[in-house]
Design an enzyme around this catalytic site. Structure first.
Site, PDB file in Angstrom:
ATOM      1  N   ASP A  12       0.886  -1.168   0.000  1.00 23.85           N
ATOM      2  CA  ASP A  12       0.000   0.000   0.000  1.00 23.85           C
ATOM      3  C   ASP A  12       0.919   1.211   0.000  1.00 23.85           C
ATOM      4  OD1 ASP A  12      -2.508  -1.338   0.200  1.00 23.85           O
ATOM      5  OD2 ASP A  12      -2.106  -1.726   2.308  1.00 23.85           O
ATOM      6  N   ASP A 131     -14.121  -3.996  -2.346  1.00 16.46           N
ATOM      7  CA  ASP A 131     -14.005  -3.667  -0.921  1.00 16.46           C
ATOM      8  C   ASP A 131     -15.386  -3.856  -0.312  1.00 16.46           C
ATOM      9  OD1 ASP A 131     -11.366  -3.035  -1.297  1.00 16.46           O
ATOM     10  OD2 ASP A 131     -11.680  -0.873  -1.393  1.00 16.46           O
TER      11      ASP A 131
END
EC number: 4.3.2.10
Length: 257
Positions: A12, A131
């Site tokens: 990330d 998500d």
């Protein structure tokens, strides 16, 4: 022989650094992306995923130069996500050395983009990131909803139905992150992983919540995932990729050792 399951460390990246947050906030620095990627390549990771976590929120494209640098150092498949909104964005990333791109927010705002991308570049390089957050109460039939913009924006879309739709449009793989579990180290949300893995014909990558090696095993054995993605347990040295592969193999999972 069954296809080997994959371990995918996730970078990330925020402002040029690998970071790790809890439930997408509360950020901790984990190093330089190129160095981190090299380490995982050397350790025998099956793939690497690079997510520019600020791209969709701050409305800017992924850092092409960094992708080029990582692609120049790693010799395993590289998936790049964050701010991928157009076929030009995809072409730019593939030209920079990415093998696959991960589409999240743009898939929700413009589902036909997934179809267009798959037609143009082939399903094998189109990953749709899902998500999902549980929205059913205790005791109700489990239901999960799609969120976008780094988990900040609810869409009202049912996660399992959405997964089917994305595959129908041409997604070659689904990267499923449980927003409830992300960064918690409490393990994958097996319920949503299994529900989506059972609903689609393409590989599902389980993500969000890995705290130990048993969680990786559960993602495959109980969740039906084809690949498991993790960040913190590898970034901060709790486990290495070989540790994880050996452990999964000892539990009867076909791995590339």
């Amino acid at each position: 022989m069954a296809l080997a399951k994959r371990i995918i460390p996730c970078l990330d990246v925020d402002a040029g650094r690998v970071v790790k947050g809890v439930n997408f906030v509360g950020i901790r620095d984990a190093g330089d992306p190129v160095e981190v990627a090299k380490r995982y390549n050397q350790q025998g990771a099956d793939e690497i995923t690079f997510l520019d976590i600020t791209a969709s929120v701050e409305d800017r494209g992924t850092t092409v130069e960094m992708v080029e640098r990582i692609a120049g150092e790693v010799f395993i498949p590289l998936t790049v996500g964050g701010g991928i909104r157009t076929c030009d964005d995809i072409r730019t990333m593939l030209n920079a050395g990415a093998d696959k791109v991960s589409i999240n927010t743009a898939a929700v705002t413009h589902p036909e983009f997934v179809h267009e991308a798959a037609e143009r570049f082939g399903s094998q390089c189109i990953v749709v990131a899902i998500d999902a957050k549980r929205v059913s109460a205790e005791g109700e039939t489990p239901r999960w909803e799609i969120f976008t913009h780094g988990g900040r924006t609810p869409t009202g879309l049912d996660a399992v139905e959405w997964a089917r739709k994305m595959v129908d449009l041409g997604a070659g793989e689904l990267l499923l992150t449980s927003m409830d579990r992300d960064g918690t180290k409490a393990g994958f949300d097996i319920g949503v992983t299994r529900a989506i893995a059972d609903a689609v014909s393409v590989p599902v990558i389980a993500s969000g919540g890995v705290g130990d090696l048993d969680h990786l095993v559960a993602g495959v054995k109980e969740g039906g995932a084809d690949a498991v993605l993790a960040a913190s347990i590898f970034h901060f040295g709790e486990y290495t990729i070989p540790d994880a592969k050996r452990y999964m193999a000892e539990h009867g999972i076909e791995m590339r050792l």
